[in-house]
Design an enzyme around this catalytic site. Structure first.
Site, PDB file in Angstrom:
ATOM      1  N   GLU A 147      -3.359  31.782   5.670  1.00  0.00           N
ATOM      2  CA  GLU A 147      -3.318  30.952   4.680  1.00  0.00           C
ATOM      3  C   GLU A 147      -3.927  29.536   4.596  1.00  0.00           C
ATOM      4  O   GLU A 147      -3.940  29.132   3.656  1.00  0.00           O
ATOM      5  CB  GLU A 147      -1.662  30.420   5.072  1.00  0.00           C
ATOM      6  CG  GLU A 147      -1.296  29.523   3.979  1.00  0.00           C
ATOM      7  CD  GLU A 147       0.074  30.081   2.950  1.00  0.00           C
ATOM      8  OE1 GLU A 147       0.558  29.533   2.247  1.00  0.00           O
ATOM      9  OE2 GLU A 147       0.034  31.310   3.094  1.00  0.00           O
ATOM     10  N   GLU A 176       7.167  29.136  14.218  1.00  0.00           N
ATOM     11  CA  GLU A 176       7.062  30.200  12.848  1.00  0.00           C
ATOM     12  C   GLU A 176       7.255  31.462  13.474  1.00  0.00           C
ATOM     13  O   GLU A 176       6.523  31.916  14.156  1.00  0.00           O
ATOM     14  CB  GLU A 176       5.715  29.970  12.223  1.00  0.00           C
ATOM     15  CG  GLU A 176       5.593  30.572  10.688  1.00  0.00           C
ATOM     16  CD  GLU A 176       5.866  29.706   9.714  1.00  0.00           C
ATOM     17  OE1 GLU A 176       5.476  30.108   8.454  1.00  0.00           O
ATOM     18  OE2 GLU A 176       5.840  28.433   9.852  1.00  0.00           O
ATOM     19  N   LYS A 192      -2.648  17.774  12.549  1.00  0.00           N
ATOM     20  CA  LYS A 192      -1.862  16.875  13.036  1.00  0.00           C
ATOM     21  C   LYS A 192      -2.505  15.827  14.014  1.00  0.00           C
ATOM     22  O   LYS A 192      -3.517  16.427  14.691  1.00  0.00           O
ATOM     23  CB  LYS A 192      -0.952  17.830  13.712  1.00  0.00           C
ATOM     24  CG  LYS A 192      -0.306  18.671  13.223  1.00  0.00           C
ATOM     25  CD  LYS A 192       0.723  19.661  14.045  1.00  0.00           C
ATOM     26  CE  LYS A 192       1.587  20.677  13.424  1.00  0.00           C
ATOM     27  NZ  LYS A 192       2.260  21.815  14.174  1.00  0.00           N
ATOM     28  N   LYS A 205      -1.884  19.575   5.131  1.00  0.00           N
ATOM     29  CA  LYS A 205      -2.158  21.024   5.059  1.00  0.00           C
ATOM     30  C   LYS A 205      -3.243  21.321   4.028  1.00  0.00           C
ATOM     31  O   LYS A 205      -3.400  20.689   3.070  1.00  0.00           O
ATOM     32  CB  LYS A 205      -0.973  21.731   4.639  1.00  0.00           C
ATOM     33  CG  LYS A 205      -0.295  21.396   3.145  1.00  0.00           C
ATOM     34  CD  LYS A 205       0.786  22.060   3.023  1.00  0.00           C
ATOM     35  CE  LYS A 205       1.559  21.404   1.775  1.00  0.00           C
ATOM     36  NZ  LYS A 205       2.933  22.062   1.390  1.00  0.00           N
ATOM     37  N   GLU A 247      -4.157  23.427  13.285  1.00  0.00           N
ATOM     38  CA  GLU A 247      -3.383  24.606  13.661  1.00  0.00           C
ATOM     39  C   GLU A 247      -3.358  25.618  12.298  1.00  0.00           C
ATOM     40  O   GLU A 247      -3.426  25.201  11.271  1.00  0.00           O
ATOM     41  CB  GLU A 247      -2.188  23.989  13.924  1.00  0.00           C
ATOM     42  CG  GLU A 247      -1.058  25.096  14.324  1.00  0.00           C
ATOM     43  CD  GLU A 247       0.397  24.404  14.798  1.00  0.00           C
ATOM     44  OE1 GLU A 247       0.566  24.632  15.805  1.00  0.00           O
ATOM     45  OE2 GLU A 247       0.877  23.747  13.726  1.00  0.00           O
ATOM     46  N   ARG A 283       9.659  29.452   8.890  1.00  0.00           N
ATOM     47  CA  ARG A 283       9.792  28.429   9.706  1.00  0.00           C
ATOM     48  C   ARG A 283      11.018  28.585  10.596  1.00  0.00           C
ATOM     49  O   ARG A 283      12.139  28.714  10.087  1.00  0.00           O
ATOM     50  CB  ARG A 283       9.625  26.868   9.362  1.00  0.00           C
ATOM     51  CG  ARG A 283       9.667  25.787  10.087  1.00  0.00           C
ATOM     52  CD  ARG A 283       8.315  25.300  10.371  1.00  0.00           C
ATOM     53  NE  ARG A 283       8.421  23.862  11.057  1.00  0.00           N
ATOM     54  CZ  ARG A 283       8.367  22.822  10.442  1.00  0.00           C
ATOM     55  NH1 ARG A 283       7.723  22.957   9.168  1.00  0.00           N
ATOM     56  NH2 ARG A 283       8.168  21.708  11.129  1.00  0.00           N
ATOM     57  N   LYS A 300      -2.337  27.661   9.739  1.00  0.00           N
ATOM     58  CA  LYS A 300      -0.825  27.878   8.736  1.00  0.00           C
ATOM     59  C   LYS A 300      -0.631  29.089   8.692  1.00  0.00           C
ATOM     60  O   LYS A 300      -1.296  29.886   8.138  1.00  0.00           O
ATOM     61  CB  LYS A 300      -1.299  27.379   7.460  1.00  0.00           C
ATOM     62  CG  LYS A 300       0.238  27.039   6.429  1.00  0.00           C
ATOM     63  CD  LYS A 300      -0.346  26.377   5.462  1.00  0.00           C
ATOM     64  CE  LYS A 300       1.038  25.696   5.000  1.00  0.00           C
ATOM     65  NZ  LYS A 300       1.961  26.832   4.430  1.00  0.00           N
TER      66      LYS A 300
END
Length: 552
Positions: A377, A283, A382, A397, A229, A236, A231
């Protein structure tokens, strides 16, 4: 009803206990058969209390200097050597205005009632009266404890896991999900605790990610496959909707500033037409008219004005609760599929997070390269079969520094602990800053690195923003909370590290240094990336986090 004196003795015993099992047993033995069990646990965990007292250490000192008719300067100087509770107790003992009680008469219920009243007032004159009233019925140790409760830190070296697992071995994990302390106390048996689940309008401890510095490690962690996914470089937000009522919580479970989320009250019902009640993990990012992300920090009310054609956009990546059903124990691929079924995208307002199903290392490398080419970023990885585990670092991450040979796989969010005078053109002002982290085990702050390189305008602003105490590199003036080697004793120390700024620091690599006190961990070629205004000291990189970062 438990007395304040009994509670103080318990706190002292917990502080001196040697480890987790001993601390939890002390608490368990103390609360057994007591009717005010919830109140005891609540006050043992003041950091979880959502009451706001509108007072920092400096304001407490100011008010008690007025009450005691003592020198505010002397009290602040004393604070530099220790903690707020010790300072107030010392000057209470010495003052001639209010005589401390010889015998403790307060109950925990009295103290809790006082704290509730304190949270309801903001005028200094009212605070002075209330703090005078409580001091008049306190012993020196009573007042010390009360002030530490106001400061939300009892210094007992026991966090939520120690305290809650004294109730039941499963209580802490249940609390991460429900965030409902009272419900846990009332249902302390395992059978009853298992029935406690996510509830709408109560914040859930967000699931987190740990750093990863290679594609190979990612597949070892998630051998059955993963989602990659984007970042997002925003803030958040946990969204709660119950009928026509809304709540928005930050990553530290505090309410989000209304100007950032008010627009969502219009769009969420349109995006989720079938939902009566729902909890989303997401987010919020500022995007331009082409749905391109704008830089972190642009969500600030003044910064946003610089981007005239921008919109707040909610990128939704998970559904945790829907119309009475707790979704957290359902595998991620099913939660994501369900989200696709119930959500209708509203361009530039509410959209799905960008997600790719990864099945091999080559595919992950391509997705990562694409993200970095687009100046994003990085990625969050996951487990496709993973359940949502509140507060746990089960995701991975990979940030942009990953591809730079010899660079850190992740940055560290360090706290400004002190400062040094600059040289040359920067002489006479704070220009170099001592960065560090909190050690949960010792309750002290440890040094990691020095950081410089700010431009003149930034330095000018920092002179006013940072609240410092000048110690002129004097070892005798080092505050009790700071562990620093002689070579790094600064010209200034922050007045209160828990109120200090948090800076994201990146660099070439983590390195070892005998001169720094954070387990000898330091950063080679450190550079300031940004101020983390979205984090408190609790969400900064603690020493155990730093150790894990260096291992990864």
């Amino acid at each position: 009803m438990t007395s304040l004196r009994e509670f103080r003795k318990l706190c002292c015993a917990i502080y001196h206990a040697s480890g987790y099992k001993e601390k939890s047993k002390l608490i368990r033995d103390f609360i057994t058969d007591r009717d005010d069990k919830y109140l005891i646990i609540k006050l043992l965990l003041p950091g979880l209390d959502d009451r706001i007292y509108n007072m920092n250490d400096k304001q407490i000192i100011k008010i008690y200097s007025i009450i005691f008719k003592q020198s505010q300067k002397d009290m602040l100087q004393d604070l530099g050597y220790g903690y707020i509770g010790d300072t107030i107790s010392t000057f209470f003992k010495e003052n001639t205005e209010i005589r401390p009680r010889n015998k403790s008469i307060l109950t925990l219920e009295d103290v809790d009632s006082f704290l509730t009243t304190l949270s309801s007032i903001t005028k200094e004159s009212h605070q002075i009266k209330l703090l005078t009233d409580i001091a008049s019925v306190c012993t020196c140790n009573d007042l010390k404890c009360v002030v530490m409760l106001i400061d939300k830190d009892l210094k007992i070296k026991a966090g939520p896991r120690y305290v809650l697992n004294a109730i039941s071995p499963h209580a802490y994990d249940v609390f991460r999900k429900s965030n409902n302390l009272k419900e846990i106390i009332e249902n302390e048996s395992k059978q009853n605790l298992d029935s406690i689940s996510v509830s709408v309008m109560t914040p859930i401890n967000p699931m987190l990610a740990e750093s990863c510095d290679s594609v190979n490690k990612a597949f070892k962690k998630f051998p059955s496959g993963m989602f990659a996914e984007v970042k997002y470089d925003g803030e958040r937000v946990q969204v709660h909707k119950n009928n026509n009522e809304f709540a928005f919580f930050s990553r530290n479970m505090k309410p989000v500033l209304s100007y950032k989320v008010d627009y969502l009250k219009e769009y969420i019902p349109k995006a989720f037409k079938k939902a009566t009640s729902i909890v989303l993990d997401s987010e919020i990012v500022l995007v331009d008219e082409h749905n391109v992300q704008l830089p972190f920090g642009s969500l600030g009310i003044h910064k946003k004005k610089e981007y005239k054609n921008s919109n707040m956009c909610l990128f939704v990546f998970d559904c945790l609760y829907f119309d009475g059903f707790d979704m957290t124990d359902i595998p991620l691929y099913k939660r994501r599929s369900f989200l696709k079924d119930v959500m209708v995208e509203i361009p530039n307002r509410i959209v799905f997070s960008e997600l790719t199903n990864i099945s091999n290392e080559s595919q992950l490398t391509d997705v990562l390269d694409d993200a970095l080419t687009r100046k994003l970023e990085g990625l969050v990885l996951k487990d496709i079969n993973g359940v949502y585990e509140p507060g746990k670092r089960r995701w991975l991450k990979i940030k942009r520094d990953y591809l730079n040979e010899g660079s850190m796989a992740d940055s560290a969010d360090l706290v400004v602990l002190g400062a040094y005078y600059g040289k040359g053109a920067k002489g006479g002002i704070m220009a170099v800053f001592l960065m560090g982290c909190y050690d949960d085990e010792s309750g002290k702050w440890k040094t990691v690195t020095k950081c410089s390189g700010h431009d003149d305008n930034t330095l000018r602003v920092l002179q006013d923003q940072l609240t410092m105490v000048k110690i002129n590199k004097d070892p005798k003036k080092i505050p009790e909370w700071l562990v620093v080697n002689k070579i790094y004793i600064p010209d200034f120390v922050v007045e209160d590290p828990k109120q200090s700024q948090i800076w994201e620091i990146s660099g070439a690599e983590f390195t070892s240094s005998k001169s720094h006190t954070a387990n000898g961990i330091s950063i080679r070629f450190p550079r300031f990336t940004r101020i983390r205004e979205d984090k408190t000291w609790k969400e900064s990189t603690h020493l155990n986090d730093l150790v894990n970062l260096t291992k990864s």
